[in-house]
Motif scaffolding. Structure first.
Motif, PDB file in Angstrom:
ATOM      1  N   SER A   5       0.547  -1.137   0.283  1.00  0.00           N
ATOM      2  CA  SER A   5      -0.003  -0.317   0.190  1.00  0.00           C
ATOM      3  C   SER A   5       0.701   1.310   0.202  1.00  0.00           C
ATOM      4  CB  SER A   5      -1.135  -0.095   1.505  1.00  0.00           C
ATOM      5  OG  SER A   5      -1.430   1.210   1.339  1.00  0.00           O
ATOM      6  N   LYS A   6       0.416   2.413  -0.517  1.00  0.00           N
ATOM      7  CA  LYS A   6       0.815   4.185  -0.781  1.00  0.00           C
ATOM      8  C   LYS A   6       1.333   4.181   0.622  1.00  0.00           C
ATOM      9  CE  LYS A   6       3.859   5.896  -3.076  1.00  0.00           C
ATOM     10  NZ  LYS A   6       5.717   5.600  -3.130  1.00  0.00           N
ATOM     11  N   LEU A   7      -0.180   4.604   0.561  1.00  0.00           N
ATOM     12  CA  LEU A   7      -0.428   5.235   2.359  1.00  0.00           C
ATOM     13  C   LEU A   7       0.384   4.171   2.768  1.00  0.00           C
ATOM     14  CD1 LEU A   7      -4.519   5.431   1.680  1.00  0.00           C
ATOM     15  CD2 LEU A   7      -3.156   6.688   1.324  1.00  0.00           C
ATOM     16  N   GLU A   9       3.448   2.970   2.876  1.00  0.00           N
ATOM     17  CA  GLU A   9       4.582   3.611   2.861  1.00  0.00           C
ATOM     18  C   GLU A   9       4.685   4.946   3.437  1.00  0.00           C
ATOM     19  OE1 GLU A   9       7.826   3.825  -1.035  1.00  0.00           O
ATOM     20  OE2 GLU A   9       5.964   2.797  -0.875  1.00  0.00           O
ATOM     21  N   THR A  10       3.745   5.572   3.083  1.00  0.00           N
ATOM     22  CA  THR A  10       3.734   7.261   2.809  1.00  0.00           C
ATOM     23  C   THR A  10       3.932   7.470   4.706  1.00  0.00           C
ATOM     24  OG1 THR A  10       3.127   7.408   1.132  1.00  0.00           O
ATOM     25  CG2 THR A  10       2.850   9.396   2.944  1.00  0.00           C
ATOM     26  N   ALA A  11       3.297   6.647   5.238  1.00  0.00           N
ATOM     27  CA  ALA A  11       2.967   6.772   6.822  1.00  0.00           C
ATOM     28  C   ALA A  11       4.019   6.252   7.562  1.00  0.00           C
ATOM     29  CB  ALA A  11       1.396   5.848   7.814  1.00  0.00           C
ATOM     30  N   ASN A  13       7.180   5.994   6.322  1.00  0.00           N
ATOM     31  CA  ASN A  13       8.882   7.009   5.703  1.00  0.00           C
ATOM     32  C   ASN A  13       8.215   8.046   7.000  1.00  0.00           C
ATOM     33  OD1 ASN A  13       8.893   5.585   3.526  1.00  0.00           O
ATOM     34  ND2 ASN A  13       7.788   6.648   2.136  1.00  0.00           N
ATOM     35  N   GLU A  14       7.375   8.519   7.095  1.00  0.00           N
ATOM     36  CA  GLU A  14       6.389   9.863   8.197  1.00  0.00           C
ATOM     37  C   GLU A  14       7.303   9.686   9.457  1.00  0.00           C
ATOM     38  OE1 GLU A  14       6.248  13.242   7.471  1.00  0.00           O
ATOM     39  OE2 GLU A  14       6.541  12.035   4.820  1.00  0.00           O
ATOM     40  N   ARG A  17      11.096   9.285  10.505  1.00  0.00           N
ATOM     41  CA  ARG A  17      11.743  10.733  10.590  1.00  0.00           C
ATOM     42  C   ARG A  17      12.363  11.475  11.287  1.00  0.00           C
ATOM     43  NH1 ARG A  17       8.794  14.524   6.273  1.00  0.00           N
ATOM     44  NH2 ARG A  17       9.639  16.157   7.338  1.00  0.00           N
ATOM     45  N   ARG A  23      12.641   2.201  10.044  1.00  0.00           N
ATOM     46  CA  ARG A  23      12.088   1.981   9.457  1.00  0.00           C
ATOM     47  C   ARG A  23      11.314   0.605   9.729  1.00  0.00           C
ATOM     48  NH1 ARG A  23      11.008   3.873   4.085  1.00  0.00           N
ATOM     49  NH2 ARG A  23      10.404   1.990   3.355  1.00  0.00           N
TER      50      ARG A  23
END
Length: 200
Positions: A5-7, A9-11, A13-14, A17, A23
């Motif tokens: 899921s791209k969602l 992956e984005t979560a 990644n954030e 940080r 990760r």
């Protein structure tokens, strides 16, 4: 790491940080949030959004606050004549946790570090000098890290405060409780000898 899921992956990644979170840990946290009730996730995001939008810095000491002046500066139970200068708000929290200090604070906002492009004008030093002049404080305690940058900053502040006539002290540095002398580094051990106290 492959994501379905791209969602997701984005979560991840954030979250990754954030300091100290890799990760794998970020993925664990995000998956944990997905398993919780939707209301729990909204409560978290709302708390973070409110924190980011509504947090203030005390106009007197630069500590984090909900109002223009923090609860420490407005407390009548604190010693108004004593100001402890610290690098950042984590130091305020650490000192408060000891329950051994009952004065006020002044958050410098960093340390002088020419290599990082941080000079005295980037810090809250001028406001400390002005505060001491205006309040007639009795003592300023320099509670800065025992590093080259911390010592440089303390020296600069001490020189600037000289003209005010206020008493300037620094926190003691030495061997931790439960520590053994043979494992102490030379600088710490040397400072412990120089800043020795009476055994009475």
């Amino acid at each position: 790491m492959v994501f379905s899921s791209k969602l997701l992956e984005t979560a991840v990644n954030e979250v990754s940080r954030l300091p100290g979170i890799g990760r794998k840990s970020a993925l664990r946290m995000v998956l944990h949030l997905l398993r919780q009730p939707v209301s729990d996730t909204f409560n978290l995001t709302e708390a973070l959004t409110k924190l980011r939008n509504d947090i203030k810095y005390c106009r007197t000491c630069f500590n984090i606050s909900d109002d223009d002046k923090c609860s420490i500066c407005t407390s009548m139970r604190r010693d108004q004549g004593m100001i402890c200068a610290v690098e950042d708000l984590r130091d305020v929290m650490a000192i408060e946790k000891t329950s051994q200090y009952n004065g006020l604070y002044h958050v410098i906002g960093g340390l002088i570090s020419p290599i990082d492009g941080i000079g005295p004008s980037d810090l809250n030093v001028e406001s400390l000098i002005t505060r001491v002049r205006n309040t007639g404080a009795d003592e300023v305690i320099l509670a800065l890290s025992p590093t080259m940058e911390g010592d440089t900053t303390a020296l600069y502040i001490r020189k600037r405060l000289k003209e005010t006539g206020v008493k300037v002290t620094t926190i003691s540095r030495g061997i931790p409780i439960g520590g053994e002398l043979e494992y102490a580094d030379e600088i710490t051990l040397g400072r412990s000898i120089l800043t020795r106290i009476s055994a009475d």
